[in-house]
Design a protein around this motif. Structure first.
Motif, mmCIF file in Angstrom:
data_model
loop_
_atom_site.group_PDB
_atom_site.id
_atom_site.type_symbol
_atom_site.label_atom_id
_atom_site.label_comp_id
_atom_site.label_asym_id
_atom_site.label_seq_id
_atom_site.Cartn_x
_atom_site.Cartn_y
_atom_site.Cartn_z
ATOM 1 N N GLU A 32 1.407 -29.368 -21.223
ATOM 2 C CA GLU A 32 1.294 -28.465 -20.304
ATOM 3 C C GLU A 32 -0.181 -28.634 -19.567
ATOM 4 O O GLU A 32 -0.672 -28.551 -20.588
ATOM 5 N N THR A 34 -2.314 -25.619 -17.708
ATOM 6 C CA THR A 34 -2.617 -24.285 -16.571
ATOM 7 C C THR A 34 -3.569 -24.664 -16.783
ATOM 8 O O THR A 34 -5.032 -24.821 -16.781
ATOM 9 N N THR A 36 -5.926 -21.396 -14.312
ATOM 10 C CA THR A 36 -6.183 -19.944 -14.241
ATOM 11 C C THR A 36 -7.492 -19.802 -13.373
ATOM 12 O O THR A 36 -8.606 -20.086 -13.386
ATOM 13 N N LEU A 66 -2.425 -17.878 -13.002
ATOM 14 C CA LEU A 66 -1.659 -18.510 -14.222
ATOM 15 C C LEU A 66 -0.842 -19.688 -13.233
ATOM 16 O O LEU A 66 0.068 -19.381 -12.934
ATOM 17 N N THR A 67 -1.525 -20.722 -13.188
ATOM 18 C CA THR A 67 -0.283 -22.462 -12.540
ATOM 19 C C THR A 67 -0.374 -22.972 -13.492
ATOM 20 O O THR A 67 -1.066 -23.593 -14.310
ATOM 21 N N ARG A 68 0.979 -23.536 -14.234
ATOM 22 C CA ARG A 68 1.421 -24.704 -15.084
ATOM 23 C C ARG A 68 1.599 -25.873 -14.395
ATOM 24 O O ARG A 68 2.894 -25.358 -13.542
ATOM 25 N N ASN A 69 0.983 -26.626 -14.746
ATOM 26 C CA ASN A 69 1.412 -28.000 -14.066
ATOM 27 C C ASN A 69 1.422 -27.939 -12.442
ATOM 28 O O ASN A 69 2.356 -28.637 -12.070
ATOM 29 N N THR A 132 -3.703 -26.509 -27.954
ATOM 30 C CA THR A 132 -3.687 -25.899 -26.844
ATOM 31 C C THR A 132 -5.206 -26.031 -26.558
ATOM 32 O O THR A 132 -6.325 -25.560 -27.969
ATOM 33 N N TYR A 140 -6.784 -31.752 -15.244
ATOM 34 C CA TYR A 140 -5.583 -30.808 -15.453
ATOM 35 C C TYR A 140 -4.744 -31.592 -13.746
ATOM 36 O O TYR A 140 -3.662 -31.507 -13.939
ATOM 37 N N TYR A 147 2.706 -35.301 -14.926
ATOM 38 C CA TYR A 147 3.866 -33.777 -15.334
ATOM 39 C C TYR A 147 5.529 -34.499 -14.333
ATOM 40 O O TYR A 147 7.051 -34.089 -15.359
#
Length: 175
Positions: A32, A34, A36, A66-69, A132, A140, A147
């Protein structure tokens, strides 16, 4: 004989140097990334804004997201921008009263400046351990692209395995 010994010693030295400086590669299918993103209002204070080499910096309102994937976060957001990043809505600009409250006698205050910041991390699974580490925009983006299909990635770790410097899809690569 001496030349042959010197040559062997040179090869061993080069191999040892390569081993010490080589990067660790990790293959994973569980990951994953992320991003920010944040906006902050900042004001500079100094006796002379044009001549003071190190003005005092004051940060006012800040908003982070915060953005995931690469997926759109919930709530009010801006974006995605030209780099595929989502941003929080702008924090309130400091009023003149707020700026003047932090001003010291005889000092000057700059106009409030809006600063943008980005920070990236990747989490991945190795056996039972979740790791992490900080990373960069390029890693990213590779994770964001891989993903949706959960394509396996080969991660190249940085010095002392304290960051992820590169992510490469394994198998078919879509660009």
């Amino acid at each position: 004989m001496q030349q042959q010994t010197f040559l062997k010693l040179s090869v061993v030295t080069v191999l040892a140097a390569l081993t010490l400086t080589s990067c660790t590669n990790v293959t994973t299918q569980q990951y994953e990334a992320t991003a920010t993103t944040s906006y902050s209002w900042q004001v500079k204070y100094a006796d002379s804004l044009t001549n003071d080499p190190s003005p005092r910096l004051e940060t006012f309102a800040t908003k982070s997201l915060l953005t995931r994937n690469g997926l759109k976060p919930n709530g009010e957001v801006i974006g995605p921008d030209e780099r595929g990043l989502w941003w929080p809505t702008l924090p309130p600009r400091p009023s003149i009263d707020e700026v003047e409250q932090r001003k010291k006698p005889q000092s000057q205050a700059s106009k409030p400046e809006l600063l943008k910041a980005e920070k990236y991390q990747i989490s991945y699974q190795v056996g039972d351990q979740k790791i992490t580490l900080p990373t960069n925009y390029d890693v990213y983006r590779q994770v964001v692209k891989a993903y949706p299909t959960r394509q396996a990635l080969q991660l190249t770790l940085g010095v002392d395995d304290n960051s992820v410097e590169k992510a490469e899809p394994i198998g078919s690569i879509e660009k």
